[in-house]
Design a protein around this motif. Structure first.
Motif, PDB file in Angstrom:
ATOM      1  N   ALA A   1       0.836  -1.203   0.000  1.00 23.78           N
ATOM      2  CA  ALA A   1       0.000   0.000   0.000  1.00 23.78           C
ATOM      3  C   ALA A   1       0.871   1.252   0.000  1.00 23.78           C
ATOM      4  N   ARG A   2       2.029   1.205   0.705  1.00 21.00           N
ATOM      5  CA  ARG A   2       2.951   2.344   0.684  1.00 21.00           C
ATOM      6  C   ARG A   2       3.551   2.529  -0.712  1.00 21.00           C
ATOM      7  N   MET A   3       3.847   1.420  -1.383  1.00 16.80           N
ATOM      8  CA  MET A   3       4.305   1.486  -2.772  1.00 16.80           C
ATOM      9  C   MET A   3       3.223   2.095  -3.657  1.00 16.80           C
ATOM     10  N   GLY A   4       1.993   1.625  -3.474  1.00 14.36           N
ATOM     11  CA  GLY A   4       0.879   2.118  -4.279  1.00 14.36           C
ATOM     12  C   GLY A   4       0.654   3.605  -4.090  1.00 14.36           C
ATOM     13  N   ALA A   5       0.832   4.097  -2.874  1.00 17.62           N
ATOM     14  CA  ALA A   5       0.636   5.525  -2.603  1.00 17.62           C
ATOM     15  C   ALA A   5       1.618   6.367  -3.405  1.00 17.62           C
ATOM     16  N   VAL A   6       2.886   5.956  -3.442  1.00 15.32           N
ATOM     17  CA  VAL A   6       3.906   6.708  -4.174  1.00 15.32           C
ATOM     18  C   VAL A   6       3.634   6.658  -5.678  1.00 15.32           C
ATOM     19  N   CYS A   7       3.391   5.468  -6.211  1.00 14.93           N
ATOM     20  CA  CYS A   7       3.188   5.317  -7.660  1.00 14.93           C
ATOM     21  C   CYS A   7       1.932   6.041  -8.128  1.00 14.93           C
ATOM     22  N   ASP A   8       0.864   5.966  -7.341  1.00 12.99           N
ATOM     23  CA  ASP A   8      -0.393   6.616  -7.696  1.00 12.99           C
ATOM     24  C   ASP A   8      -0.233   8.129  -7.751  1.00 12.99           C
ATOM     25  N   VAL A   9       0.404   8.705  -6.741  1.00 13.12           N
ATOM     26  CA  VAL A   9       0.562  10.163  -6.700  1.00 13.12           C
ATOM     27  C   VAL A   9       1.482  10.638  -7.819  1.00 13.12           C
ATOM     28  N   TYR A  10       2.592   9.945  -8.031  1.00 15.65           N
ATOM     29  CA  TYR A  10       3.533  10.378  -9.072  1.00 15.65           C
ATOM     30  C   TYR A  10       2.852  10.424 -10.437  1.00 15.65           C
ATOM     31  N   ASP A  11       2.132   9.375 -10.794  1.00 19.07           N
ATOM     32  CA  ASP A  11       1.501   9.396 -12.115  1.00 19.07           C
ATOM     33  C   ASP A  11       0.410  10.444 -12.192  1.00 19.07           C
ATOM     34  N   ALA A  12      -0.319  10.637 -11.098  1.00 22.36           N
ATOM     35  CA  ALA A  12      -1.403  11.629 -11.109  1.00 22.36           C
ATOM     36  C   ALA A  12      -0.864  13.041 -11.314  1.00 22.36           C
ATOM     37  N   ILE A  13       0.222  13.400 -10.638  1.00 23.00           N
ATOM     38  CA  ILE A  13       0.684  14.786 -10.720  1.00 23.00           C
ATOM     39  C   ILE A  13       1.504  15.054 -11.980  1.00 23.00           C
TER      40      ILE A  13
ATOM     41  N   SER B   1       8.128  16.948 -10.180  1.00 24.07           N
ATOM     42  CA  SER B   1       7.188  16.166  -9.374  1.00 24.07           C
ATOM     43  C   SER B   1       7.905  15.410  -8.274  1.00 24.07           C
ATOM     44  N   LEU B   2       9.055  14.812  -8.606  1.00 20.92           N
ATOM     45  CA  LEU B   2       9.833  14.096  -7.589  1.00 20.92           C
ATOM     46  C   LEU B   2      10.341  15.057  -6.525  1.00 20.92           C
ATOM     47  N   ARG B   3      10.778  16.250  -6.949  1.00 23.83           N
ATOM     48  CA  ARG B   3      11.256  17.248  -5.993  1.00 23.83           C
ATOM     49  C   ARG B   3      10.143  17.645  -5.026  1.00 23.83           C
ATOM     50  N   ARG B   4       8.952  17.854  -5.582  1.00 20.47           N
ATOM     51  CA  ARG B   4       7.829  18.257  -4.726  1.00 20.47           C
ATOM     52  C   ARG B   4       7.442  17.133  -3.768  1.00 20.47           C
ATOM     53  N   MET B   5       7.435  15.902  -4.268  1.00 26.74           N
ATOM     54  CA  MET B   5       7.056  14.770  -3.424  1.00 26.74           C
ATOM     55  C   MET B   5       8.016  14.614  -2.249  1.00 26.74           C
ATOM     56  N   THR B   6       9.312  14.843  -2.490  1.00 30.33           N
ATOM     57  CA  THR B   6      10.277  14.732  -1.396  1.00 30.33           C
ATOM     58  C   THR B   6      10.191  15.910  -0.428  1.00 30.33           C
ATOM     59  N   SER B   7       9.630  17.035  -0.875  1.00 30.00           N
ATOM     60  CA  SER B   7       9.542  18.222  -0.014  1.00 30.00           C
ATOM     61  C   SER B   7       8.269  18.267   0.814  1.00 30.00           C
ATOM     62  N   TRP B   8       7.298  17.419   0.455  1.00 31.58           N
ATOM     63  CA  TRP B   8       6.055  17.410   1.217  1.00 31.58           C
ATOM     64  C   TRP B   8       6.305  16.888   2.624  1.00 31.58           C
ATOM     65  N   SER B   9       5.291  17.048   3.436  1.00 32.81           N
ATOM     66  CA  SER B   9       5.378  16.599   4.820  1.00 32.81           C
ATOM     67  C   SER B   9       5.965  15.204   4.901  1.00 32.81           C
ATOM     68  N   LYS B  10       6.873  15.004   5.850  1.00 31.74           N
ATOM     69  CA  LYS B  10       7.501  13.700   6.027  1.00 31.74           C
ATOM     70  C   LYS B  10       6.489  12.615   6.352  1.00 31.74           C
ATOM     71  N   GLY B  11       5.311  13.022   6.743  1.00 34.15           N
ATOM     72  CA  GLY B  11       4.293  12.033   7.074  1.00 34.15           C
ATOM     73  C   GLY B  11       3.477  11.547   5.888  1.00 34.15           C
ATOM     74  N   HIS B  12       3.785  12.059   4.680  1.00 36.82           N
ATOM     75  CA  HIS B  12       2.975  11.693   3.527  1.00 36.82           C
ATOM     76  C   HIS B  12       3.340  10.297   3.010  1.00 36.82           C
TER      77      HIS B  12
ATOM     78  N   TRP C   1       2.737  18.173 -14.057  1.00 42.57           N
ATOM     79  CA  TRP C   1       4.031  18.757 -13.719  1.00 42.57           C
ATOM     80  C   TRP C   1       5.149  17.977 -14.390  1.00 42.57           C
ATOM     81  N   CYS C   2       6.274  18.629 -14.572  1.00 35.75           N
ATOM     82  CA  CYS C   2       7.476  17.981 -15.090  1.00 35.75           C
ATOM     83  C   CYS C   2       7.833  16.803 -14.170  1.00 35.75           C
ATOM     84  N   PRO C   3       8.247  15.651 -14.726  1.00 32.55           N
ATOM     85  CA  PRO C   3       8.578  14.491 -13.887  1.00 32.55           C
ATOM     86  C   PRO C   3       9.613  14.795 -12.810  1.00 32.55           C
ATOM     87  N   ALA C   4      10.693  15.487 -13.170  1.00 29.59           N
ATOM     88  CA  ALA C   4      11.731  15.788 -12.184  1.00 29.59           C
ATOM     89  C   ALA C   4      11.204  16.734 -11.104  1.00 29.59           C
TER      90      ALA C   4
END
Length: 406
Positions: free
Chosen positions: A268-280, A295-306, A290-293
């Motif tokens: 489920a943790r894998m699914g959360a990452v893959c789902d959000v990346y493709d969506a954004i 998108s990864l930058r934003r995902m790593t900058s979001w709350s550590k609890g995401h 958003w640009c793929p790179a």
């Protein structure tokens, strides 16, 4: 006759199902036109082959005693060992991946629409799609994953399922999961959003902000999808879990059950990452991707609890810091798109096709640069926004001869 299996790769058949009743000439014509010469039939669910007719005046032999209806032996399992799949270049895989993406999209559309009408999902049939997607991803993950990111508004739900399937497979291999776990992770990605078949299109495609009631409807889709998969056949616990829990967050702020930390399974943790990346990274009715790179930058900058941080790091390693299609600026002032990640080399040094000079503000002859190659002094200094440089259709520089999935 009841067709148990056509003796041909799924990729080369005109059907998404592997088993079906053959009832009309039109379907038979499709089989013949596909140059399929053999098929397994189920005598317990349909007719046997016609008896041989007598010739001339020869007396006809008495009919053979009927055999009890039974299923013919299952053909040998055609699944390959993933470690035996040979990696190929992005250029070699693109055209093949484009065919797989297009056929997978149509297969998922048919499967999801049947589910919308109340028909049960067949896990083994869905695994046929997963197998084709997996073999392409293992030959070269960048090809199919990049093509699956190119979606239209009309096919988003189906293409999103194909993309998340591919991303789950690539991530599973990065995490060194075995072949069976990788297949089940891919199946989970393929089916994770099937509950959206219960949501009205007007809500799914709404341009403006959702009302509280509409968002509550959206948040029901994990429950609805889980219920639909439970009613299916051959759907394992991994797919059921990811369908229900791919919107959970590590800090407990997700939905539908507000699970947190270790209470959320690895899949489920894998699914959360893959789902959000493709969506954004995908164009949606209410925003451009958003640009793929970025998108990864934003995902790593979001709350550590995401997200699970270890899973997110593994995901980045699986697709690269600069995923294929990312527009980058080099130290030389040239702009180019990332073509391919280099196996065993730094994620900061992919292959890039340059085509524009920021020094002269003009296009230059396209050239492929291997940033990890010997003697090359250039390097990536930043990712860029195509709109800033008034560049359009930059996909053509990395897609090559592969046709965009229709």
């Amino acid at each position: 006759m009841y067709i148990r299996e056509l003796c041909s790769s799924w990729l080369h058949t005109p059907f998404w199902k592997t088993s079906f009743m053959l009832e009309d000439e039109a379907t038979l014509a499709k089989i013949v036109d596909a140059n399929i010469t053999e098929a397994w039939i189920d005598l317990g669910r349909g007719l046997d082959v016609a008896p041989v007719q007598s010739r001339g005046d020869m007396p006809q032999s008495p009919p053979a005693q009927s055999q009890p209806a039974q299923l013919r032996p299952t053909p040998p399992d055609r699944r390959v060992e993933f470690n035996d799949i040979v990696r190929v270049s992005m250029e070699e895989e693109l055209e093949r991946a484009a065919i797989i993406v297009d056929k997978s999209k149509r297969a998922v559309a048919a499967m999801f629409n049947e589910a919308r009408m109340g028909l049960a999902i067949e896990g083994e049939k869905a695994l046929t799609l997963v197998e084709e997607i997996a073999t392409s991803v293992l030959r070269n993950p960048s090809a199919l994953i990049s093509l699956a990111r190119l979606k239209t508004i009309d096919d988003y739900t189906y293409m999103h399922s194909v993309a998340v399937c591919a991303l789950m497979i690539a991530l599973a291999r990065q995490l060194k999961l075995d072949d069976n776990a990788t297949r089940q992770a891919g199946l989970a990605g393929l089916l994770h959003d099937i509950g959206k078949m219960t949501i009205p299109a007007a809500i799914l495609n709404k341009l403006g902000k959702l009302t509280d009631t509409e968002f509550a409807t959206i948040k029901q889709h994990p429950f609805d999808g889980h219920r639909m998969l439970l009613a299916g056949h051959g759907i394992g616990p991994i797919a059921l879990d990811v369908c229900l829990h791919h919107h959970e967050k590590i800090d407990g702020s997700g939905y539908p059950e507000q699970l947190q930390g270790e209470g959320i399974s690895l899949y489920a943790r894998m699914g959360a990452v893959c789902d959000v990346y493709d969506a954004i990274t995908s164009n949606r009715p209410y925003k451009d991707g958003w640009c793929p790179a970025d998108s990864l930058r934003r995902m790593t900058s979001w709350s550590k609890g995401h997200f699970d941080e270890a899973v997110l790091r593994a995901f980045i390693r699986s697709i690269g810091i600069y995923p294929v299609g990312t527009l980058v600026r080099l130290a030389s002032g040239k702009l180019g798109v990332v073509l391919e990640q280099q196996v065993g080399k730094s994620l900061l040094m992919p292959k890039v096709k340059v085509f524009f000079s920021t020094n002269t503000l003009s296009h230059i002859a396209p050239e492929v640069l291997d940033l990890a190659g010997p003697g090359l002094q250039d390097s990536i200094v930043s990712r860029e926004d195509a709109a800033t440089w008034q560049l359009t259709n930059i996909e053509r520089y990395w897609m090559g001869d592969a046709a965009r999935p229709s």
